[in-house]
Scaffold this active site. Structure first.
Site, PDB file in Angstrom:
ATOM      1  N   LYS A  22      29.155  16.907  60.798  1.00 45.96           N
ATOM      2  CA  LYS A  22      28.245  15.950  61.428  1.00 45.96           C
ATOM      3  C   LYS A  22      27.043  15.657  60.520  1.00 45.96           C
ATOM      4  O   LYS A  22      26.711  14.500  60.292  1.00 45.96           O
ATOM      5  CB  LYS A  22      27.753  16.498  62.787  1.00 45.96           C
ATOM      6  N   THR A  23      26.424  16.711  60.009  1.00 45.94           N
ATOM      7  CA  THR A  23      25.287  16.501  59.105  1.00 45.94           C
ATOM      8  C   THR A  23      25.742  15.742  57.864  1.00 45.94           C
ATOM      9  O   THR A  23      25.074  14.807  57.404  1.00 45.94           O
ATOM     10  CB  THR A  23      24.660  17.856  58.712  1.00 45.94           C
ATOM     11  N   ASP A  45      19.401  16.177  64.856  1.00 50.15           N
ATOM     12  CA  ASP A  45      20.420  17.207  65.039  1.00 50.15           C
ATOM     13  C   ASP A  45      20.205  17.883  66.390  1.00 50.15           C
ATOM     14  O   ASP A  45      19.086  17.909  66.894  1.00 50.15           O
ATOM     15  CB  ASP A  45      20.289  18.236  63.910  1.00 50.15           C
ATOM     16  N   THR A 104      26.712  19.535  69.332  1.00 52.67           N
ATOM     17  CA  THR A 104      27.918  20.332  69.499  1.00 52.67           C
ATOM     18  C   THR A 104      28.332  20.311  70.970  1.00 52.67           C
ATOM     19  O   THR A 104      29.382  20.804  71.324  1.00 52.67           O
ATOM     20  CB  THR A 104      27.641  21.798  69.093  1.00 52.67           C
ATOM     21  N   ARG A 138      33.440  24.027  56.865  1.00 51.26           N
ATOM     22  CA  ARG A 138      32.389  24.963  56.434  1.00 51.26           C
ATOM     23  C   ARG A 138      32.981  26.348  56.191  1.00 51.26           C
ATOM     24  O   ARG A 138      32.640  27.023  55.224  1.00 51.26           O
ATOM     25  CB  ARG A 138      31.278  25.059  57.473  1.00 51.26           C
TER      26      ARG A 138
HETATM   27  N1  ATP Z   1      35.301  15.902  55.904  1.00 55.63           N
HETATM   28  C1  ATP Z   1      34.830  16.774  55.031  1.00 55.63           C
HETATM   29  N2  ATP Z   1      35.294  16.779  53.767  1.00 55.63           N
HETATM   30  C2  ATP Z   1      34.834  17.693  52.895  1.00 55.63           C
HETATM   31  N3  ATP Z   1      33.907  18.627  53.165  1.00 55.63           N
HETATM   32  C3  ATP Z   1      33.411  18.658  54.404  1.00 55.63           C
HETATM   33  C4  ATP Z   1      33.831  17.735  55.390  1.00 55.63           C
HETATM   34  N4  ATP Z   1      33.171  18.003  56.524  1.00 55.63           N
HETATM   35  C5  ATP Z   1      32.370  19.036  56.267  1.00 55.63           C
HETATM   36  N5  ATP Z   1      32.505  19.441  55.000  1.00 55.63           N
HETATM   37  C6  ATP Z   1      31.820  20.575  54.387  1.00 55.63           C
HETATM   38  O1  ATP Z   1      31.502  21.500  55.412  1.00 55.63           O
HETATM   39  C7  ATP Z   1      30.142  21.889  55.360  1.00 55.63           C
HETATM   40  C8  ATP Z   1      29.575  21.822  56.751  1.00 55.63           C
HETATM   41  O2  ATP Z   1      29.476  20.493  57.182  1.00 55.63           O
HETATM   42  P1  ATP Z   1      28.221  19.997  58.044  1.00 55.63           P
HETATM   43  O3  ATP Z   1      27.006  20.761  57.689  1.00 55.63           O
HETATM   44  O4  ATP Z   1      28.165  18.532  57.920  1.00 55.63           O
HETATM   45  O5  ATP Z   1      28.695  20.404  59.501  1.00 55.63           O
HETATM   46  P2  ATP Z   1      27.995  20.122  60.900  1.00 55.63           P
HETATM   47  O6  ATP Z   1      29.013  19.463  61.758  1.00 55.63           O
HETATM   48  O7  ATP Z   1      26.718  19.418  60.694  1.00 55.63           O
HETATM   49  O8  ATP Z   1      27.743  21.586  61.441  1.00 55.63           O
HETATM   50  P3  ATP Z   1      26.594  22.119  62.460  1.00 55.63           P
HETATM   51  O9  ATP Z   1      27.021  21.725  63.838  1.00 55.63           O
HETATM   52  O10 ATP Z   1      26.635  23.611  62.291  1.00 55.63           O
HETATM   53  O11 ATP Z   1      25.305  21.515  62.036  1.00 55.63           O
HETATM   54  C9  ATP Z   1      29.452  20.962  54.379  1.00 55.63           C
HETATM   55  O12 ATP Z   1      28.835  21.728  53.381  1.00 55.63           O
HETATM   56  C10 ATP Z   1      30.533  20.136  53.734  1.00 55.63           C
HETATM   57  O13 ATP Z   1      30.616  20.460  52.375  1.00 55.63           O
HETATM   58 MG    MG Z   2      24.751  20.056  60.986  1.00 57.15          MG
END
Ligand code: ATP
Ligand code: MG
Length: 370
Positions: A91-92, A136, A185, A244
């Site tokens: 998401k981030t 977020d 989430t 992740r």
């Molecule tokens: N589609 C994707 N392709 C490649 N790498 C990805 C992808 N999605 C996420 N990642 C990797 O996974 C890691 C975590 O992603 P991210 O921080 O965006 O998750 P999030 O959904 O924001 O999690 P949270 O809910 O904990 O904030 C990032 O460092 C990224 O490198």
């Molecule tokens: Mg995030």
């Protein structure tokens, strides 16, 4: 925007928020959100920078691509976007990509960081035209801030309250058009009026093993690590459908390969390394296995109450409920029933245990009714 500069700032900002955002799991777990600065920097470095690099999530990616392309063609600002999905699914990453694709600056904050409506007013009134505001954990925002956000999203306007008591007056303040990207989430916790104000909602799914393999190969390339295809498959299969976790396991396996072998990640190296880190063939870690083992061995497979189970493994209720259980339920190893937690036949099989007499021939099934 200079991506690298802003990225450093964002990493720092996220680090500052980490305790709130983490809110889950013990520090030594490989799956929880990390608070360690260096690991965060690596995570930031592994983030895909545009939609083309973003692996998987075909539906969300295609829809988002259309939304952004259309906005670019009109020379306008993209509609507000809500991203929902489990931790670590991207998401981030997607919010940063949205800003990059729109060549717009991005401001990052989070629901828990906005205590008062005034905090939000300060952020909103300082946005530049077209800026992306990433909020977020948007479901954890305070009520008054939420109401201010409604108006800001719809009319690009906020009422700033000046003074106190009977003399207080509301001064309307025009805002430049901006794009709100909300991440959560827990989409179910968002009040409908807020949810409805997003022009586009992307729901992120868990990744297929083949997609995680692509993530792992890409990350290995960026980390300058040599990995054989079966090695990537081995890691992907234990990554709980989450990029992740895939990236984190890759880094731990890289450490092992470097110290114990010639640095190349083979299938054998990957599986030996993951055994050292207590990640089993299905991706269960020590806590997951402790919960399952207690459930099966101490309580005969249940049903047993959450509190009892938590005491048995020496963890907080919340840790068991929010960290271990979602994955165990998703894997079909544990069921939450009105009478308590129950180990499924798959759980007995996974731990190589035999269910007590009388449960083997299926009365377990009766527990899932209702
Ligand atoms: N589609 C994707 N392709 C490649 N790498 C990805 C992808 N999605 C996420 N990642 C990797 O996974 C890691 C975590 O992603 P991210 O921080 O965006 O998750 P999030 O959904 O924001 O999690 P949270 O809910 O904990 O904030 C990032 O460092 C990224 O490198
Ligand atoms: Mg995030």
């Amino acid at each position: 925007m200079n991506w690298d500069d802003s990225h450093g700032e964002q990493a720092a900002e996220l680090t500052g928020l980490a305790p709130e955002l983490a809110g889950q799991g013990t520090a030594d777990r490989l799956v929880g959100a990390e608070v360690d600065g260096e690991e965060q920097a690596i995570e930031a470095a592994l983030r895909p920078k545009d939609l083309g690099e973003f692996v998987g999530q075909e539906r969300v990616r295609e829809q988002l691509d259309l939304v952004l392309r259309a906005a670019r063609q009109r020379g306008g600002t993209a509609d507000h976007v809500l991203l929902s999905g489990a931790p670590g699914l991207g998401k981030t990453t997607l919010s940063l990509i949205i800003a990059a694709e729109m060549a717009a600056p991005i401001r990052i904050t989070s629901g828990p960081a906005i205590q008062h409506a005034g905090d939000l007013a300060a952020i909103l009134s300082s946005l530049a035209e077209g800026e992306v505001l990433f909020l977020d954990e948007i479901h954890r925002m305070s009520r008054p801030a939420e109401e201010m956000l409604y108006m800001a999203m719809e009319d690009f306007r906020v009422d700033v309250i000046v003074g106190k008591g009977p003399g207080a007056t509301a001064i309307p303040l025009e805002l430049p058009p901006f794009t709100l990207v909300g991440a959560t989430t827990r989409a179910g916790l968002l009040p409908p009026p807020l949810r409805d104000r997003f022009g586009f909602t992307g729901h992120m799914e868990f990744y297929a093993a083949s997609e995680l393999e692509r993530v792992i190969h890409r990350s290995a390339r960026l980390l300058d690590v040599e990995i054989e295809a079966p090695g990537a498959t081995e890691i992907a299969g234990r990554s709980r459908g989450t990029p992740r976790i895939a990236n984190r396991l890759l880094r731990r396996v890289r450490d092992y390969a470097q110290v114990k072998a010639d640095g190349v990640i083979t299938k054998d190296i990957a599986s030996r390394a993951l055994a050292v880190y207590d990640v089993d063939a299905r991706g269960l870690d020590r806590l997951d296995r402790a919960v399952l083992t207690a459930l099966l061995k101490l309580f005969g497979g249940g049903p047993v109450g959450l509190s009892t189970l938590a005491v048995a493994v020496g963890e907080e209720r919340e840790t068991v409920e929010e960290v271990a259980e979602p994955f165990l339920v998703r894997e079909g190893l544990l069921a939450r029933t009105p009478r308590g937690r129950v180990g499924t036949p798959a759980a007995w099989a996974h731990l190589g245990l035999t269910p007590p007499q009388g449960q083997r021939s299926g009365p377990q099934a009766g527990l899932f009714n209702g």
